[in-house]
Design an enzyme around this catalytic site. Structure first.
Site, short mmCIF file in Angstrom:
data_model
loop_
_atom_site.label_atom_id
_atom_site.label_comp_id
_atom_site.label_asym_id
_atom_site.label_seq_id
_atom_site.Cartn_x
_atom_site.Cartn_y
_atom_site.Cartn_z
N ASP A 172 -6.91 10.84 -2.89
CA ASP A 172 -8.34 10.96 -2.14
C ASP A 172 -8.67 12.68 -1.45
O ASP A 172 -8.03 13.48 -2.68
CB ASP A 172 -8.01 10.26 -0.89
CG ASP A 172 -8.93 9.69 0.33
OD1 ASP A 172 -9.73 9.38 0.23
OD2 ASP A 172 -9.02 9.82 1.00
N HIS A 192 -8.42 2.39 -5.67
CA HIS A 192 -8.29 3.51 -4.48
C HIS A 192 -6.75 4.18 -4.54
O HIS A 192 -6.46 5.19 -5.04
CB HIS A 192 -9.54 3.58 -3.86
CG HIS A 192 -9.47 5.61 -3.28
ND1 HIS A 192 -9.65 6.34 -3.80
CD2 HIS A 192 -9.18 6.24 -2.38
CE1 HIS A 192 -9.71 7.44 -3.51
NE2 HIS A 192 -9.23 6.70 -1.87
#
Length: 333
Positions: free
Chosen positions: A100, A309
């Site tokens: 991320d 994610h």
């Protein structure tokens, strides 16, 4: 060898880290809203494979420094933190792996300090070289687009990065119920709990609403146990969210600071692993296609079907295998 918690101080920078194993240094950099704990599945595996695995709390998180100034969270400062950790640990070089926002920090660490970071692994967020319009202008256009064309409910929507810009605004949503907000945010971006096709996109805020209005409710993602959520919640209940959110509030500053690197490739050996259901992968598909130019040292690139994610927590066994195989093929430090 069990994992050890340490605080290192280098050039006035205080960084909390957790390390396990001995051998070549592998620095693990988390994203938003996480902490060192997001690498809990990687630390013992990398240690067993013969590496000194070190997961940091990024500036603003956990027990690391939390400067008051917003501009203290610009990318060049986070790169300097990573280099300071390598020095403080008595090493000359490291492999850096990020997830991320940590992927962006890892990429820029390799770009700005190639003499320190000899290889770079990127999880979830592809490398996108500096360039194009000012980021705030791009996000404003996304907001004007009303949900990005992915299940939004018309105009009047605001992209989450724009929503995060005003100091105190997102904090007012999150901090009264940190644990509940984190559970919803993690669920919204997880492969097994994210909203289905046609549902309002959780990356956008409806007019007059909040992000959590679109979070799934009722069950945690499969990768997130109650005790795991307790760890994350305890960290942010103690620290607040401002330090974490300040990363988003420096994107225009980064664009200015890194002007000399416009379009620059990262040439060190690299790895990319993304989730097939992750918006970071689908929205930035062009960036992945550009890897022959932007990541000429790319060793391998992988998309994990059905994964969201939180890739190293959703699919730890697959990610660990890919990391260990990639590390084993790198030139010796």
């Amino acid at each position: 060898m069990a994992a050890q918690h340490r605080l290192v101080v280098e050039a006035g920078r205080r960084i909390h880290l957790v390390e396990q194993g001995s051998g070549p240094l592998v620095l693990l950099v988390h994203g938003f809203p996480e902490c060192w704990y997001s690498w809990r599945h990687q630390l013992p595996v990398l240690a067993a494979a013969g590496y000194r695995a070190v997961a940091v709390d990024v500036r603003g998180y956990g027990r690391s420094s939390k400067p008051a100034a917003t501009d203290a969270y610009r990318m060049v400062e986070l790169v300097a933190d990573n280099a300071a950790v390598v020095r403080a640990l008595g090493e000359e070089s490291a492999v850096v792996v990020g997830h991320d926002w940590g992927a962006a920090v890892a990429a820029n660490s390799a770009l700005l300090r190639p003499e320190v970071f000899r290889a770079v692994g990127l999880l979830s967020v592809p490398y996108t070289p500096r360039g194009g319009p000012r980021p705030s202008d791009v996000f404003a256009q996304l907001s004007a687009g009303g949900g990005g064309g992915d299940g939004g409910d018309g105009g009047g929507e605001e992209f989450y990065v724009s929503y995060f810009q005003e100091p105190g605004r997102a904090e007012a949503e999150i901090e009264p119920d940190v644990r509940g907000w984190l559970a919803g945010f993690y669920g919204a971006l997880s492969g097994d709990t994210m909203p289905g096709p046609g549902a309002p996109d959780p990356h956008f805020v409806g007019g007059g609403g909040t992000l959590r209005d679109r979070f799934p409710a009722g069950r945690l993602p499969g990768w997130l146990g109650e005790r795991d959520l307790d760890v994350y919640a305890a960290e942010f209940e103690r620290t607040g969210l401002t330090g974490a959110l300040n990363r988003y509030r420096n994107m225009d500053r980064d664009w200015e600071d890194l002007a000399a690197y416009d379009g620059a490739p990262i040439t060190q050996p690299s790895l990319f692993v993304g989730g097939g259901l992750d918006a970071s992968t689908t929205w930035l598909a062009d960036a992945i296609e550009a890897y022959p130019v932007t990541l000429p040292g790319l060793v391998s690139s992988h998309i994990l079907d059905g994964c969201g994610h939180w890739i190293q927590q959703e699919r730890p066994d697959e990610v660990n295998r890919l990391l260990v195989d990639w590390l084993a093929g790198l030139p010796a430090a």
